[in-house]
Design a protein around this motif. Structure first.
Motif, short mmCIF file in Angstrom:
data_model
loop_
_atom_site.label_atom_id
_atom_site.label_comp_id
_atom_site.label_asym_id
_atom_site.label_seq_id
_atom_site.Cartn_x
_atom_site.Cartn_y
_atom_site.Cartn_z
N SER A 186 -44.12 4.10 60.48
CA SER A 186 -43.85 5.25 61.33
C SER A 186 -45.02 6.22 61.20
O SER A 186 -45.43 6.56 60.08
CB SER A 186 -42.56 5.96 60.93
OG SER A 186 -42.36 7.13 61.71
N ARG A 187 -45.56 6.63 62.34
CA ARG A 187 -46.69 7.56 62.35
C ARG A 187 -46.20 8.93 62.78
O ARG A 187 -45.51 9.06 63.79
CB ARG A 187 -47.80 7.05 63.26
CG ARG A 187 -48.47 5.79 62.74
CD ARG A 187 -49.44 5.20 63.73
NE ARG A 187 -50.15 4.06 63.16
CZ ARG A 187 -50.90 3.22 63.87
NH1 ARG A 187 -51.03 3.40 65.19
NH2 ARG A 187 -51.51 2.20 63.28
N MET A 188 -46.58 9.94 62.02
CA MET A 188 -46.12 11.30 62.27
C MET A 188 -47.31 12.24 62.41
O MET A 188 -48.33 12.07 61.75
CB MET A 188 -45.23 11.77 61.10
CG MET A 188 -44.00 10.90 60.89
SD MET A 188 -43.04 11.42 59.44
CE MET A 188 -44.06 10.75 58.13
N GLY A 189 -47.14 13.24 63.28
CA GLY A 189 -48.15 14.28 63.45
C GLY A 189 -47.57 15.63 63.07
O GLY A 189 -46.41 15.93 63.41
N PHE A 190 -48.32 16.45 62.36
CA PHE A 190 -47.87 17.76 61.93
C PHE A 190 -48.73 18.85 62.57
O PHE A 190 -49.97 18.76 62.54
CB PHE A 190 -47.93 17.90 60.41
CG PHE A 190 -47.04 16.91 59.69
CD1 PHE A 190 -45.66 16.97 59.82
CD2 PHE A 190 -47.59 15.92 58.90
CE1 PHE A 190 -44.84 16.07 59.15
CE2 PHE A 190 -46.78 15.02 58.23
CZ PHE A 190 -45.40 15.09 58.36
N THR A 191 -48.09 19.84 63.14
CA THR A 191 -48.81 20.98 63.69
C THR A 191 -49.31 21.86 62.54
O THR A 191 -48.96 21.64 61.37
CB THR A 191 -47.90 21.79 64.62
OG1 THR A 191 -46.82 22.33 63.83
CG2 THR A 191 -47.34 20.92 65.72
N ALA A 192 -50.09 22.88 62.89
CA ALA A 192 -50.59 23.79 61.86
C ALA A 192 -49.42 24.50 61.17
O ALA A 192 -49.46 24.70 59.94
CB ALA A 192 -51.53 24.81 62.49
N ALA A 193 -48.39 24.87 61.93
CA ALA A 193 -47.23 25.53 61.33
C ALA A 193 -46.49 24.59 60.39
O ALA A 193 -46.06 24.99 59.29
CB ALA A 193 -46.28 26.03 62.42
#
Length: 261
Positions: A186-193
């Motif tokens: 599973s690939r996840m992306g995180f915003t700056a927040a």
């Protein structure tokens, strides 16, 4: 995942020095000949030194033999593993660059240029069994400040996906992208927040459902965030560094010789 190391050169100078000492010690054996021309009555002890010097000339021979028997020790198989243990990682192999508490910065040895690195942590259940692993890298891609990859067991319920929550926040769902022999990814992306929340938090919770399991009682894995801020900032600084200059190509000298032909 497995992570994989200067070679020492030994010079046996005794093999060269011992024969030289043996030759020097045999030189006095030739000197008693002139002493034999003097009358025996005047030099009664002249023969005694000659007798005592003869064995002395043979004494260095055992020393030379001892040096010879000791020499193969440097070529013994036992010395080879010590040199191999000091060898660095080979191209394509993982190695641990540094550790910040519960996070390890691991890299892959590249053939040239800068080694690609990522943050790594192994997730275990309450009984200490290794269940999943998570890697994370900094990104400069618009709103996405960091990208993560989580590998779960093959027996995971793919339709249910996984949940990820920092502290007591509401879990956010992520789908599985594909499965491979090593597990389901599973690939996840995180915003700056979201990245800031990871830096401020103490731990995060990863929720998985085994295939055929009770949806009301999924498996909850704790992802420690101890050392995450220091590890992420160090990796981001490393990513911003320019790649080292590559050495001139080995084919350059032959190209220079072409006009001579």
């Amino acid at each position: 995942m497995p992570i994989k190391p200067s070679q020492a050169v030994l010079a046996a100078l005794a093999l060269i020095a011992a024969p030289a000492f043996a030759q020097d010690s045999t030189a006095p054996a030739a000197t008693p000949a002139p002493a034999a021309e003097t009358p025996a009555a005047e030099t009664p002890a002249a023969d005694a030194p000659a007798a005592s010097e003869a064995p002395a000339a043979e004494a260095p021979e055992p020393a030379a033999d001892a040096a010879t028997t000791d020499a193969p020790a440097s070529d013994s198989p036992a010395a080879a593993p010590a040199a191999d243990a000091d060898a660095g990682p080979q191209v394509g192999q993982y190695y641990a660059k540094e550790t910040h508490q519960d996070w390890t910065t691991r890299c892959i040895k590249a053939e040239q240029g800068k080694d690609p690195c990522e943050l790594y942590q192994l997730l275990k259940d309450g009984e200490g069994n290794s269940v999943a692993e998570m890697t994370l890298i900094p990104l400069r891609n618009g709103e996405v400040a960091a990208g993560a990859t989580l590998i779960a067991p093959l027996e995971t319920d793919l339709i249910q996906g996984l949940g990820f929550a920092v502290g007591t926040a509401e879990p956010r769902g992520y789908p599985f992208n594909f499965c491979a022999p090593v597990g389901c990814v599973s690939r996840m992306g995180f915003t700056a927040a979201e990245l800031d929340a990871l830096k401020r938090g103490a731990n995060a919770t990863v929720t998985l459902l085994p295939f055929g399991g009770d949806r009301e009682n999924p498996v909850r894995l704790t992802l420690s965030l101890a050392g995450f801020t220091a590890a992420f900032d160090a990796l981001a600084a490393y990513a911003d560094q320019p790649a080292p200059a590559t050495a001139p190509a080995a084919d350059t000298p032959p190209a220079a010789e072409a006009p001579a032909n």
